[in-house]
Design a protein around this motif. Structure first.
Motif, PDB file in Angstrom:
ATOM      1  N   HIS A  46      32.738  13.017  55.355  1.00 58.34           N
ATOM      2  CA  HIS A  46      33.180  12.321  56.427  1.00 58.34           C
ATOM      3  C   HIS A  46      31.825  12.213  57.803  1.00 58.34           C
ATOM      4  O   HIS A  46      31.156  11.733  58.090  1.00 58.34           O
ATOM      5  CB  HIS A  46      34.049  12.817  57.414  1.00 58.34           C
ATOM      6  N   LYS A  47      31.259  13.387  57.205  1.00 61.74           N
ATOM      7  CA  LYS A  47      29.694  13.785  58.123  1.00 61.74           C
ATOM      8  C   LYS A  47      28.708  13.318  58.071  1.00 61.74           C
ATOM      9  O   LYS A  47      27.567  13.188  58.385  1.00 61.74           O
ATOM     10  CB  LYS A  47      29.981  15.681  58.101  1.00 61.74           C
ATOM     11  N   TYR A  48      28.556  13.059  56.309  1.00 62.90           N
ATOM     12  CA  TYR A  48      27.773  11.592  55.761  1.00 62.90           C
ATOM     13  C   TYR A  48      27.211  11.128  57.401  1.00 62.90           C
ATOM     14  O   TYR A  48      25.743  10.049  57.220  1.00 62.90           O
ATOM     15  CB  TYR A  48      27.561  11.259  54.857  1.00 62.90           C
ATOM     16  N   LYS A  49      27.785  10.473  57.757  1.00 61.25           N
ATOM     17  CA  LYS A  49      28.259   9.322  58.399  1.00 61.25           C
ATOM     18  C   LYS A  49      26.949   9.699  60.242  1.00 61.25           C
ATOM     19  O   LYS A  49      26.072   8.942  60.352  1.00 61.25           O
ATOM     20  CB  LYS A  49      29.237   8.897  59.755  1.00 61.25           C
ATOM     21  N   GLU A  50      27.134  10.879  59.829  1.00 59.01           N
ATOM     22  CA  GLU A  50      26.579  11.421  61.261  1.00 59.01           C
ATOM     23  C   GLU A  50      24.814  11.501  60.550  1.00 59.01           C
ATOM     24  O   GLU A  50      23.503  11.842  61.432  1.00 59.01           O
ATOM     25  CB  GLU A  50      26.834  12.988  62.147  1.00 59.01           C
ATOM     26  N   GLU A  51      24.550  11.856  59.563  1.00 59.50           N
ATOM     27  CA  GLU A  51      23.218  11.992  59.263  1.00 59.50           C
ATOM     28  C   GLU A  51      22.271  10.797  58.322  1.00 59.50           C
ATOM     29  O   GLU A  51      20.886  10.911  57.903  1.00 59.50           O
ATOM     30  CB  GLU A  51      22.700  13.639  58.383  1.00 59.50           C
ATOM     31  N   ALA A  52      23.251   9.796  57.845  1.00 59.65           N
ATOM     32  CA  ALA A  52      22.669   8.654  57.447  1.00 59.65           C
ATOM     33  C   ALA A  52      21.090   7.892  57.406  1.00 59.65           C
ATOM     34  O   ALA A  52      20.120   7.998  56.637  1.00 59.65           O
ATOM     35  CB  ALA A  52      24.201   8.055  56.589  1.00 59.65           C
ATOM     36  N   GLU A  53      21.258   7.813  58.586  1.00 55.98           N
ATOM     37  CA  GLU A  53      20.311   7.516  59.069  1.00 55.98           C
ATOM     38  C   GLU A  53      19.145   8.335  59.299  1.00 55.98           C
ATOM     39  O   GLU A  53      17.430   7.829  59.429  1.00 55.98           O
ATOM     40  CB  GLU A  53      20.390   6.515  60.457  1.00 55.98           C
ATOM     41  N   ASP A  54      19.625   9.265  60.098  1.00 55.35           N
ATOM     42  CA  ASP A  54      18.059  10.599  60.323  1.00 55.35           C
ATOM     43  C   ASP A  54      17.564  10.661  59.045  1.00 55.35           C
ATOM     44  O   ASP A  54      16.617  10.873  58.633  1.00 55.35           O
ATOM     45  CB  ASP A  54      18.872  12.017  60.551  1.00 55.35           C
ATOM     46  N   GLU A 107      20.449  17.736  52.030  1.00 56.40           N
ATOM     47  CA  GLU A 107      21.219  17.429  53.132  1.00 56.40           C
ATOM     48  C   GLU A 107      22.884  18.206  53.272  1.00 56.40           C
ATOM     49  O   GLU A 107      23.741  17.892  52.610  1.00 56.40           O
ATOM     50  CB  GLU A 107      22.666  15.855  52.454  1.00 56.40           C
ATOM     51  N   ILE A 108      22.715  19.547  52.569  1.00 54.05           N
ATOM     52  CA  ILE A 108      23.707  20.268  52.644  1.00 54.05           C
ATOM     53  C   ILE A 108      24.726  20.738  53.566  1.00 54.05           C
ATOM     54  O   ILE A 108      25.301  21.129  53.480  1.00 54.05           O
ATOM     55  CB  ILE A 108      23.568  21.811  52.173  1.00 54.05           C
ATOM     56  N   SER A 109      23.880  19.720  54.642  1.00 53.20           N
ATOM     57  CA  SER A 109      24.732  20.136  55.913  1.00 53.20           C
ATOM     58  C   SER A 109      26.085  19.488  56.279  1.00 53.20           C
ATOM     59  O   SER A 109      26.528  19.229  56.708  1.00 53.20           O
ATOM     60  CB  SER A 109      23.776  19.465  57.663  1.00 53.20           C
ATOM     61  N   VAL A 110      25.448  17.970  55.163  1.00 53.50           N
ATOM     62  CA  VAL A 110      26.576  17.150  54.992  1.00 53.50           C
ATOM     63  C   VAL A 110      27.913  17.619  54.436  1.00 53.50           C
ATOM     64  O   VAL A 110      28.777  17.475  54.383  1.00 53.50           O
ATOM     65  CB  VAL A 110      26.286  15.829  54.336  1.00 53.50           C
ATOM     66  N   ILE A 111      27.176  18.703  53.234  1.00 49.42           N
ATOM     67  CA  ILE A 111      28.855  19.299  51.939  1.00 49.42           C
ATOM     68  C   ILE A 111      29.641  20.209  52.527  1.00 49.42           C
ATOM     69  O   ILE A 111      30.688  19.974  53.365  1.00 49.42           O
ATOM     70  CB  ILE A 111      27.580  19.854  51.182  1.00 49.42           C
ATOM     71  N   ILE A 112      28.582  21.654  53.728  1.00 48.05           N
ATOM     72  CA  ILE A 112      29.414  21.977  54.698  1.00 48.05           C
ATOM     73  C   ILE A 112      29.801  21.342  55.716  1.00 48.05           C
ATOM     74  O   ILE A 112      29.904  21.496  56.764  1.00 48.05           O
ATOM     75  CB  ILE A 112      28.462  23.429  55.125  1.00 48.05           C
ATOM     76  N   PHE A 116      33.619  25.401  57.875  1.00 45.20           N
ATOM     77  CA  PHE A 116      32.884  26.613  57.403  1.00 45.20           C
ATOM     78  C   PHE A 116      31.342  27.195  58.214  1.00 45.20           C
ATOM     79  O   PHE A 116      31.078  28.457  57.654  1.00 45.20           O
ATOM     80  CB  PHE A 116      33.115  25.740  55.900  1.00 45.20           C
ATOM     81  N   LEU A 117      30.486  26.045  58.183  1.00 46.87           N
ATOM     82  CA  LEU A 117      29.473  26.453  59.297  1.00 46.87           C
ATOM     83  C   LEU A 117      29.858  27.444  60.325  1.00 46.87           C
ATOM     84  O   LEU A 117      28.448  28.466  60.514  1.00 46.87           O
ATOM     85  CB  LEU A 117      29.109  24.906  59.402  1.00 46.87           C
ATOM     86  N   LYS A 118      30.536  26.974  60.736  1.00 45.09           N
ATOM     87  CA  LYS A 118      30.677  27.755  61.951  1.00 45.09           C
ATOM     88  C   LYS A 118      30.410  29.712  61.949  1.00 45.09           C
ATOM     89  O   LYS A 118      29.397  30.488  62.681  1.00 45.09           O
ATOM     90  CB  LYS A 118      31.773  27.572  62.694  1.00 45.09           C
ATOM     91  N   PRO A 119      31.356  29.707  61.669  1.00 53.83           N
ATOM     92  CA  PRO A 119      31.457  31.446  61.292  1.00 53.83           C
ATOM     93  C   PRO A 119      30.081  32.165  60.159  1.00 53.83           C
ATOM     94  O   PRO A 119      29.354  33.374  60.035  1.00 53.83           O
ATOM     95  CB  PRO A 119      32.204  31.739  59.831  1.00 53.83           C
ATOM     96  N   MET A 120      29.449  31.246  59.243  1.00 57.62           N
ATOM     97  CA  MET A 120      28.116  31.738  59.085  1.00 57.62           C
ATOM     98  C   MET A 120      27.094  31.880  60.158  1.00 57.62           C
ATOM     99  O   MET A 120      26.244  32.459  59.455  1.00 57.62           O
ATOM    100  CB  MET A 120      27.401  29.971  57.970  1.00 57.62           C
ATOM    101  N   ILE A 121      27.006  30.355  60.928  1.00 54.35           N
ATOM    102  CA  ILE A 121      26.083  30.949  61.863  1.00 54.35           C
ATOM    103  C   ILE A 121      25.967  32.108  62.626  1.00 54.35           C
ATOM    104  O   ILE A 121      25.245  32.825  63.162  1.00 54.35           O
ATOM    105  CB  ILE A 121      26.153  29.172  63.029  1.00 54.35           C
ATOM    106  N   GLU A 122      27.539  31.942  62.597  1.00 52.80           N
ATOM    107  CA  GLU A 122      28.012  33.280  63.918  1.00 52.80           C
ATOM    108  C   GLU A 122      27.030  35.098  63.073  1.00 52.80           C
ATOM    109  O   GLU A 122      26.459  36.006  63.680  1.00 52.80           O
ATOM    110  CB  GLU A 122      29.328  33.751  63.884  1.00 52.80           C
ATOM    111  N   ASP A 123      27.188  34.668  61.968  1.00 50.00           N
ATOM    112  CA  ASP A 123      26.773  35.342  60.825  1.00 50.00           C
ATOM    113  C   ASP A 123      25.226  36.333  60.992  1.00 50.00           C
ATOM    114  O   ASP A 123      25.025  36.890  61.177  1.00 50.00           O
ATOM    115  CB  ASP A 123      27.644  36.558  59.567  1.00 50.00           C
ATOM    116  N   LYS A 138      21.105  23.459  58.795  1.00 48.17           N
ATOM    117  CA  LYS A 138      20.315  21.977  59.310  1.00 48.17           C
ATOM    118  C   LYS A 138      20.445  20.952  58.778  1.00 48.17           C
ATOM    119  O   LYS A 138      20.298  20.935  57.910  1.00 48.17           O
ATOM    120  CB  LYS A 138      19.146  23.057  60.025  1.00 48.17           C
ATOM    121  N   PRO A 139      20.832  20.103  60.059  1.00 51.26           N
ATOM    122  CA  PRO A 139      20.790  18.568  59.569  1.00 51.26           C
ATOM    123  C   PRO A 139      19.264  18.398  58.678  1.00 51.26           C
ATOM    124  O   PRO A 139      18.165  19.293  58.953  1.00 51.26           O
ATOM    125  CB  PRO A 139      20.735  18.030  61.161  1.00 51.26           C
TER     126      PRO A 139
END
Length: 368
Positions: A46-54, A107-112, A116-123, A138-139
């Motif tokens: 679903h997250k692809y929606k957010e990044e498709a145009e960028d 586009e790895i940010s679309v896949i994660i 799941f990404l939140k704890p990675m950023i915290e670490d 990152k996007p």
């Protein structure tokens, strides 16, 4: 001068709710849903929606080098090959810096999924000296803007969803693999990492895959887009089976394509570095980052697995073989695309002369 932004040209539709829920039982890395894009219905989280145009509007630079593939088609193998050729066989730097930092995944940010990404950023904040998946997640547009030139970019997006000026400006190496082998390998990858997930049995996965209900599918539309552009001077089309059969020849083709001179001694040295038995033990390319981030499922396959041509036969029963034959013929009826590993019996008599691309294998950059 600011470049005008191009509206994303394809409709993005949510996958029907009940089907999305069914798929999320298996694809446990996605918690929101899925979308299908354009008339070919490319399938994404679903997250692809957010990044498709960028992503579509990423400025392309003349010295960019992209490696584009459908997943599990020899992407990592080709990334390492391309990076080393372009960087004059700097094996020391390649060893010291993990491939995702030398050649990031657009586009790895679309896949994660954000959960799941939140704890990675915290670490990554708590342990700033460690290499982290979060550093590469990152996007895509932000990541591309921050890369120093010359930029090396990996993507599994089909050409139609990448910046429209890509081929006329930058170099693109596209790799294709027998879709049955890609399906088996993608299944194992998805089972291995928590950010993906897959059914417990391959047959269930296969029945989703051939319906275009897995990330980046449908595979044939993806490959045909690149195949149809194979004569473009800025695109080099390679088959995975060529990498497996004659790696030195592919190294020379890549070197020619990138405008780099390479000696026979260098070809042999690079071929040894890329030899699958050596490559699978190379921690710089075998995604130790995923293991460090606790994303790998214990007991599942490594990122670089077997690299076997024709390994799909170990997974297909008779029903699946017949099903695959119909699927192949239906999807290739409108194209001369054929894979080097296919036997003469894979196609009806009228098509047998095209079953193995002998001329393609013999000509530079596959030009007939």
């Amino acid at each position: 001068m600011t470049m005008s932004r191009i509206p994303f040209p394809f409709e993005i539709k949510d996958v029907e709710e009940n089907l999305a829920k069914e798929l999320m039982v298996h694809y446990t890395g996605e918690l929101t849903g899925f979308v299908q894009v354009g008339p070919k219905k490319y399938f994404f989280p679903h997250k692809y929606k957010e990044e498709a145009e960028d992503i579509y509007n990423i400025p392309v630079k003349p010295d960019d080098v992209y490696v584009v593939t459908f997943p599990r088609s020899g992407t990592t193998w080709t990334q390492e090959l391309v990076w080393l050729v372009k960087n004059d066989l700097d094996f020391e730097s390649a060893k010291e810096t993990p491939l995702p930092f030398r050649f990031p995944f657009l586009e790895i940010s679309v896949i994660i999924h954000p959960v799941f990404l939140k704890p990675m950023i915290e670490d990554s904040i708590a342990n700033p000296r460690k290499f982290h998946v979060a550093d590469t997640a990152k996007p895509g547009a932000v990541k591309a803007a921050n890369l120093k030139s010359p930029r090396f970019i990996k993507s599994h997006l089909p050409l139609s969803l990448l910046p429209p000026g890509l081929l006329d400006t930058a170099k693109v190496v596209y790799v294709a693999r027998d879709p049955r082998d890609s399906a088996v390998s993608f299944y194992h990858l998805s089972r291995t990492y928590a950010i993906q997930g897959a059914p417990k049995d391959f047959k269930t996965y296969w029945n989703y895959f051939i319906k275009g209900l897995h990330h980046y599918s449908p595979i044939f539309e993806h490959v045909k887009e690149a195949w149809n552009m194979r004569h473009h001077p800025n695109l080099l089309f390679i088959f995975y089976e060529e990498l497996s059969k004659d790696l030195p020849a592919v190294i020379r083709r890549v070197s020619d394509f990138l405008g780099k001179e390479i000696t026979q001694e260098q070809v042999e040295k690079l071929a040894d570095h890329l030899n699958f038995n050596n490559f699978k033990d190379n921690t710089s390319v075998n995604h130790v980052l995923m293991k460090n981030a606790d994303l790998a499922v214990e007991g599942e396959a490594p990122f670089v697995r077997k690299g076997k041509v024709g390994g799909w036969r170990d997974y297909f029963d008779d029903e699946m073989v017949e099903q695959a034959d119909r699927w192949l013929k239906e999807n290739l009826a409108d194209t001369d695309l054929r894979y080097p590993s296919w036997e003469l019996t894979d196609f009806p008599t009228k098509d047998r002369k095209n079953s193995i691309n002998v001329d393609y294998m013999r000509t530079p950059q596959g030009r007939t």
